[in-house]
Write an enzyme that holds these catalytic residues in place. Structure first.
Site, short mmCIF file in Angstrom:
data_model
loop_
_atom_site.label_atom_id
_atom_site.label_comp_id
_atom_site.label_asym_id
_atom_site.label_seq_id
_atom_site.Cartn_x
_atom_site.Cartn_y
_atom_site.Cartn_z
CE1 TYR A 146 -3.24 2.90 0.66
CE2 TYR A 146 -2.87 2.64 3.02
CZ TYR A 146 -3.47 3.32 1.98
OH TYR A 146 -4.28 4.38 2.23
CB ILE A 147 3.02 2.90 2.51
CG1 ILE A 147 1.85 2.83 3.50
CG2 ILE A 147 3.71 4.26 2.62
CD1 ILE A 147 2.26 2.83 4.96
CG ASP B 42 6.07 -6.75 -2.53
OD1 ASP B 42 5.76 -5.58 -2.17
OD2 ASP B 42 5.52 -7.76 -2.06
CG PHE C 216 7.69 0.71 2.31
CD1 PHE C 216 7.02 1.66 3.08
CD2 PHE C 216 8.33 1.15 1.17
CE1 PHE C 216 6.99 2.99 2.69
CE2 PHE C 216 8.30 2.47 0.77
CZ PHE C 216 7.63 3.40 1.54
CB SER D 29 4.10 2.10 13.47
OG SER D 29 2.80 2.23 14.00
CE1 TYR E 72 3.57 -3.52 12.16
CE2 TYR E 72 2.24 -2.37 13.80
CZ TYR E 72 2.95 -2.37 12.62
OH TYR E 72 3.05 -1.20 11.91
CE LYS F 271 6.87 -1.82 11.18
NZ LYS F 271 7.63 -1.83 9.94
CE1 TYR G 23 6.14 5.79 7.12
CE2 TYR G 23 5.11 3.63 7.01
CZ TYR G 23 6.10 4.50 6.62
OH TYR G 23 7.04 4.08 5.72
CG ASN H 43 -7.41 -6.77 10.79
OD1 ASN H 43 -8.28 -7.47 11.30
ND2 ASN H 43 -6.31 -7.26 10.24
CG ASN H 44 -6.07 -1.15 9.05
OD1 ASN H 44 -5.42 -1.89 8.34
ND2 ASN H 44 -5.67 -0.80 10.24
NE ARG I 3 -9.25 -2.60 16.83
CZ ARG I 3 -8.87 -2.17 15.63
NH1 ARG I 3 -9.22 -2.84 14.53
NH2 ARG I 3 -8.16 -1.07 15.51
N1 UFG Z 1 -12.32 0.82 14.06
C1 UFG Z 1 -13.66 0.61 14.19
N2 UFG Z 1 -14.25 -0.36 13.42
C2 UFG Z 1 -13.53 -1.14 12.53
C3 UFG Z 1 -12.14 -0.90 12.40
C4 UFG Z 1 -11.56 0.08 13.20
O1 UFG Z 1 -14.34 1.27 14.97
O2 UFG Z 1 -14.12 -2.00 11.89
C5 UFG Z 1 -11.69 1.87 14.87
C6 UFG Z 1 -10.62 1.36 15.81
O3 UFG Z 1 -11.17 0.94 17.02
C7 UFG Z 1 -9.73 2.59 15.93
C8 UFG Z 1 -9.87 3.30 14.59
O4 UFG Z 1 -11.04 2.76 13.99
O5 UFG Z 1 -10.25 3.43 16.91
C9 UFG Z 1 -8.70 3.05 13.67
O6 UFG Z 1 -8.47 1.64 13.60
P1 UFG Z 1 -7.50 0.99 12.53
O7 UFG Z 1 -7.51 -0.48 12.75
O8 UFG Z 1 -7.79 1.49 11.17
O9 UFG Z 1 -6.09 1.62 12.93
P2 UFG Z 1 -5.29 1.50 14.30
O10 UFG Z 1 -5.08 2.91 14.75
O11 UFG Z 1 -5.86 0.59 15.26
O12 UFG Z 1 -3.98 0.79 13.77
C10 UFG Z 1 -3.10 1.46 12.93
C11 UFG Z 1 -2.33 0.47 12.06
C12 UFG Z 1 -1.48 -0.43 12.89
C13 UFG Z 1 -0.64 0.37 13.84
C14 UFG Z 1 -1.50 1.30 14.63
C15 UFG Z 1 -0.74 2.20 15.53
O13 UFG Z 1 -3.23 -0.31 11.33
O14 UFG Z 1 -0.63 -1.14 12.02
O15 UFG Z 1 -2.23 2.15 13.75
O16 UFG Z 1 0.26 2.80 14.82
F1 UFG Z 1 0.00 -0.45 14.72
#
Ligand code: UFG
Length: 339
Positions: free
Chosen positions: A12-13, A32, A81, A125, A150, A154, A178, A199-200, A295
């Site tokens: 991605y990045i 990659d 990356f 991160s 993870y 880092k 980041y 997940n994000n 979460r």
């Molecule tokens: N969230 C939701 N519903 C979802 C997914 C996320 O409410 O379905 C919320 C999370 O609880 C959080 C926010 O959206 O409050 C952002 O969540 P992300 O998973 O998108 O991002 P994070 O901040 O948890 O994680 C990111 C990167 C990780 C890194 C972290 C801290 O994905 O790799 O930032 O740097 F470790």
């Protein structure tokens, strides 16, 4: 043209950074293993750039491959990356994460030394801050114990880089911390390609809007924040890509034996509910979402103090949250048409 090796350059990045590098007059070369990316990224890059970008398929943990790549190219610098990045998975398979993320850095540093390549930008991160005691969080804020293998990988990699420079070597290294990368190239030709259920937050939002996911869950609305949902610093991936170019150009101007760390964020925090509302506004689509439990492992709020990167690298985020979400949505829609 100065050749720059981008490990994980199909990710991605990395893929967005390839665009920024070429536009800044560098020649990006990708390595990659496509473990968390797709070869279609190379087609997207070609559509944007009008030419192919050289790509080696293979693993950065294979010393023989890395030496071959360095023997075939005279690199001016490297952006590293390549890493595993799923927080949840890292708690299940910590050894996999430590082996991949740490070994690849060690092999890279040794290969760079062997071939006389001095300049490195490393992907770190904001996870290394945990829940900071003071906000916005600056680079001098002490790091907290990592929440996941993870995150710890880092942190360890940052320590390895600091110790390496402290040993007196002729290298120049920057770690970029980041915040939350979102958005996509405005053309919609490249973007984030999560495997399986995202997940994000933003990929989950765009997939929900596209009808791929039924319902979005907001993980908690009882935090100590303006509307109760968590706060993050969402940064457009093209701004983040540009920060890598600025970091490299800065490194080239430094004396040898240099190490520093920079936050890469917008300096603004947004709640999850604000992100949802902004997405609904730019996409003109109503999202089906519900409030769910917190979460585990989530940080309540974090956003960046960007003073250091603004003043020393001359870099500042240009895109707004609206721009980011519009570009993410454009990318998701184009992806739908492709399938
Ligand atoms: N969230 C939701 N519903 C979802 C997914 C996320 O409410 O379905 C919320 C999370 O609880 C959080 C926010 O959206 O409050 C952002 O969540 P992300 O998973 O998108 O991002 P994070 O901040 O948890 O994680 C990111 C990167 C990780 C890194 C972290 C801290 O994905 O790799 O930032 O740097 F470790």
């Amino acid at each position: 043209m100065k050749k720059i090796l981008i490990t994980g350059g199909a990710g991605y990045i990395g893929s967005h950074t390839a665009v920024s590098l070429l536009e800044a007059g560098f020649e990006p070369i990708i390595v990659d293993n496509f473990s968390n990316s797709n070869k279609s990224v190379l087609k997207g890059l070609k559509a944007i750039l009008g030419r192919d970008i050289a790509c080696y398929e293979g693993d950065c943990n294979e010393r023989g491959l890395m030496e071959l790549i360095f023997a075939e190219n005279q690199f001016s610098g490297v952006i590293h990356f390549a890493a595993f990045k799923a927080v949840g998975e890292s708690t299940q398979f910590p050894l996999k994460y430590y082996a991949n993320n740490i070994d690849s850095l060690l092999i890279l540093l040794e290969t760079m030394a062997k071939f006389g390549v001095k300049d490195l930008v490393f992907s770190s991160s904001c996870t290394v801050y945990g829940q900071p005691d003071e906000l916005p969080v600056s680079e001098s804020t002490p790091r907290k114990e990592a929440e996941s293998p993870y995150g710890n990988s880092k942190k360890i990699c940052e320590d390895i880089l600091r110790d390496y420079i402290n040993s007196g070597v002729d290298s120049r290294i920057i770690s970029l911390r980041y915040f939350n990368p979102v958005g996509a190239h405005p053309s919609g030709e490249i973007g984030e390609l999560p495997l399986g259920i995202p997940n994000n937050l933003v990929p989950f939002i765009t997939q929900s809007a596209a009808g791929i996911r039924q319902q979005l869950t907001v993980f908690g609305d009882d935090y100590n924040t303006p509307d109760g949902s968590c706060v993050r610093d969402y940064i457009h991936v093209m701004d983040l890509a540009d920060a890598h170019v600025k970091a490299l150009e800065f490194l080239f101007r430094q004396n040898l034996n240099f190490y520093d760390i920079f936050n890469v964020g917008t300096g603004k925090g947004n709640t999850v509910l604000e992100v949802i509302k902004t997405f609904e506004k730019v996409s003109k689509k109503a999202l089906n979402y519900k409030i769910g439990p917190r979460r585990p492992g989530d940080i309540e709020k974090v956003w960046a103090n960007t003073h250091k990167i603004n003043s020393e690298l001359g870099w500042m985020a240009k895109y707004s949250l609206e721009d980011s979400l519009r570009d993410s949505w454009n990318w998701q829609q184009k992806l739908g048409l492709r399938e």
